[in-house]
Design an enzyme around this catalytic site. Structure first.
Site, PDB file in Angstrom:
ATOM      1  N   GLY A 292       0.820  -1.210   0.000  1.00  0.00           N
ATOM      2  CA  GLY A 292       0.000   0.000   0.000  1.00  0.00           C
ATOM      3  C   GLY A 292       0.851   1.257   0.000  1.00  0.00           C
ATOM      4  O   GLY A 292       0.584   2.215  -0.737  1.00  0.00           O
ATOM      5  N   ASP A 293       1.884   1.263   0.843  1.00  0.00           N
ATOM      6  CA  ASP A 293       2.794   2.415   0.880  1.00  0.00           C
ATOM      7  C   ASP A 293       3.506   2.602  -0.454  1.00  0.00           C
ATOM      8  O   ASP A 293       3.653   3.727  -0.942  1.00  0.00           O
ATOM      9  CB  ASP A 293       3.829   2.218   1.991  1.00  0.00           C
ATOM     10  CG  ASP A 293       3.217   2.260   3.374  1.00  0.00           C
ATOM     11  OD1 ASP A 293       2.872   3.358   3.830  1.00  0.00           O
ATOM     12  OD2 ASP A 293       3.078   1.197   3.990  1.00  0.00           O
ATOM     13  N   SER A 294       3.962   1.504  -1.032  1.00  0.00           N
ATOM     14  CA  SER A 294       4.695   1.592  -2.294  1.00  0.00           C
ATOM     15  C   SER A 294       3.805   2.083  -3.426  1.00  0.00           C
ATOM     16  O   SER A 294       4.240   2.880  -4.267  1.00  0.00           O
ATOM     17  CB  SER A 294       5.295   0.223  -2.648  1.00  0.00           C
ATOM     18  OG  SER A 294       6.225  -0.183  -1.661  1.00  0.00           O
TER      19      SER A 294
ATOM     20  N   ALA B  76       3.389   5.786  -3.049  1.00  0.00           N
ATOM     21  CA  ALA B  76       4.606   6.468  -3.486  1.00  0.00           C
ATOM     22  C   ALA B  76       4.674   6.555  -5.005  1.00  0.00           C
ATOM     23  O   ALA B  76       5.019   7.598  -5.573  1.00  0.00           O
ATOM     24  CB  ALA B  76       5.834   5.748  -2.944  1.00  0.00           C
TER      25      ALA B  76
END
Length: 402
Positions: free
Chosen positions: A173-175, A178
């Site tokens: 999710g973070d990637s 980003a």
């Protein structure tokens, strides 16, 4: 350390990275990989928590930081102090892009709203990464990647149907947030060429996950079907699964296209399967997915992984092993394309990590140096970018601002 980024496609672009953990810093990593000058502002006492994260800590240091901190310049600034906020404003005034992933409202509390920053630097592009976005009833909630993965629909469809939702083994999710922030930055920079003005990119974790969920919402809207967990298969897409091999290994086979399935049937010594009405079409194979997978598993389980790979590759059937890090380091395809590179670390010595992707033919990205020591570039950046004198820098140090 010299910044040999002149050949990068983002050479000449100055980015101020403000944020911690993964979403904001991975955005900065991508930009740095392709030549941008990324100046990372960190807390003077502890720096980014990624400096301490990791399952193992060789020599007391995180093996995660050299990757996510690579190609960046570390500058220590205490953003809780007025002098630190003023210093951040000065650096942002000299930048093209600022990336932040604090909870919405934090920048405004520090006197760093986009409106005030753009008044001094109208070409500024600001990428804001957060759990739920800058607006809406949830905007003030704390939001980590796992929550974005759940709200965006990914968690519900991941795992075995008779077990609770599973997670991917990485912070996907973070990637994704980003990467969407990077896309937004590139779009905003292109628009700036026409308008002369920057803008704000609002990248929410849950929306970044939702963006890759294919037809999940539309399928429900039109048919009422709610996609569920299905383990290692996609319902109705067959054959496309992981199958057992002799010796306890596994092989992935994707033979769901009609012509590819015909080649798989030939490899199995069962060419008649390709014309059998039970398996001849995509819809028929999907309707008998379990039955077909059992036939293939019975065939693969009597052969070694090595033999299966050779046979299926010769027949043009997509197949592959399930790789771990050791497999990647030994694979000739990885080696031929330099998918993994070695860079020098001041403590670890030579270390291996993934290269910069995607590959550009004329101006490729590359790993210039691993994540730097905390505050390694503070004096140089304050002198060269902020235009501060040694006495001014020493005064900030005396007040524990840097």
């Amino acid at each position: 350390m010299t910044d040999s980024a002149a050949e990068g496609p983002l050479s000449g672009l100055r980015v101020i990275e403000m944020g911690t953990l993964i979403a904001g810093p991975f955005c900065g990593q991508i930009l740095g990989d392709f030549g941008a000058e990324v100046i990372k502002l960190e807390d003077p006492k502890s720096g980014d928590p990624m400096r301490q994260w990791g399952r193992s800590l060789p020599q007391g240091l995180s093996p995660w930081w050299p990757v996510i901190g690579r190609n960046k310049k570390s500058v220590t600034v205490d953003l809780r102090k007025a002098e630190g906020q003023a210093l951040a404003r000065t650096l942002i005034g000299k930048a093209d892009v600022v990336v932040e992933n604090f909870r919405p409202g934090t920048f405004e509390k520090w006197g760093l709203s986009y409106e005030s920053l753009a008044a001094e630097n109208p070409r500024l592009v600001m990428a804001r990464v957060s759990g739920f976005g800058q607006t809406g009833p949830y905007s003030q909630r704390a939001g980590y990647g796992l929550i974005g993965e759940a709200m965006g629909g990914l968690r519900h469809v991941t795992g075995e149907p008779d077990r609770p939702p599973a997670r991917a083994g990485i912070s996907i999710g973070d990637s994704l947030a980003a990467m969407h922030a990077v896309m937004g930055i590139m779009m905003a920079l292109h628009a700036r060429e026409r308008t002369g003005r920057g803008q704000v990119i609002d990248a929410a974790l849950y929306e970044s996950v939702l963006a890759v969920m294919e037809n999940l919402v539309t399928e429900y809207d039109l048919t009422g079907y709610v996609r569920e967990r299905s383990g290692s298969i996609l319902p109705g897409i067959a054959p496309s699964n992981v199958y057992p091999c002799a010796g306890g290994e596994m092989i992935l086979i994707g033979g769901n296209g009609d012509t590819v399935f015909a080649r798989l049937a030939e490899a199995m010594g069962r060419p008649e399967l390709a014309t059998d009405e039970r398996y001849a079409t995509h819809a028929a194979r999907g309707a008998r997915q379990g039955e077909l997978d059992a036939l293939i598993a019975d065939w693969t389980s009597q052969r070694t992984l090595t033999d299966l790979l050779a046979l299926l590759e010769a027949k043009g059937v997509p197949c592959g092993r399930i790789y771990r890090a050791p497999d990647m380091l030994e694979d000739p395809q990885f080696q031929a394309r330099e998918a993994i590179v070695t860079t020098d670390h001041p403590v670890f010595g030579p270390i291996k990590m993934q290269n910069a992707f995607p590959k550009l033919s004329a101006t490729p990205g590359r790993v210039r140096w691993p994540g730097p020591a905390l505050g390694e570039h503070t004096e140089a950046v304050l002198r060269e970018v902020a235009g501060m004198s040694p006495a001014e820098i020493e005064a900030l140090r005396a007040k524990a601002v840097i």
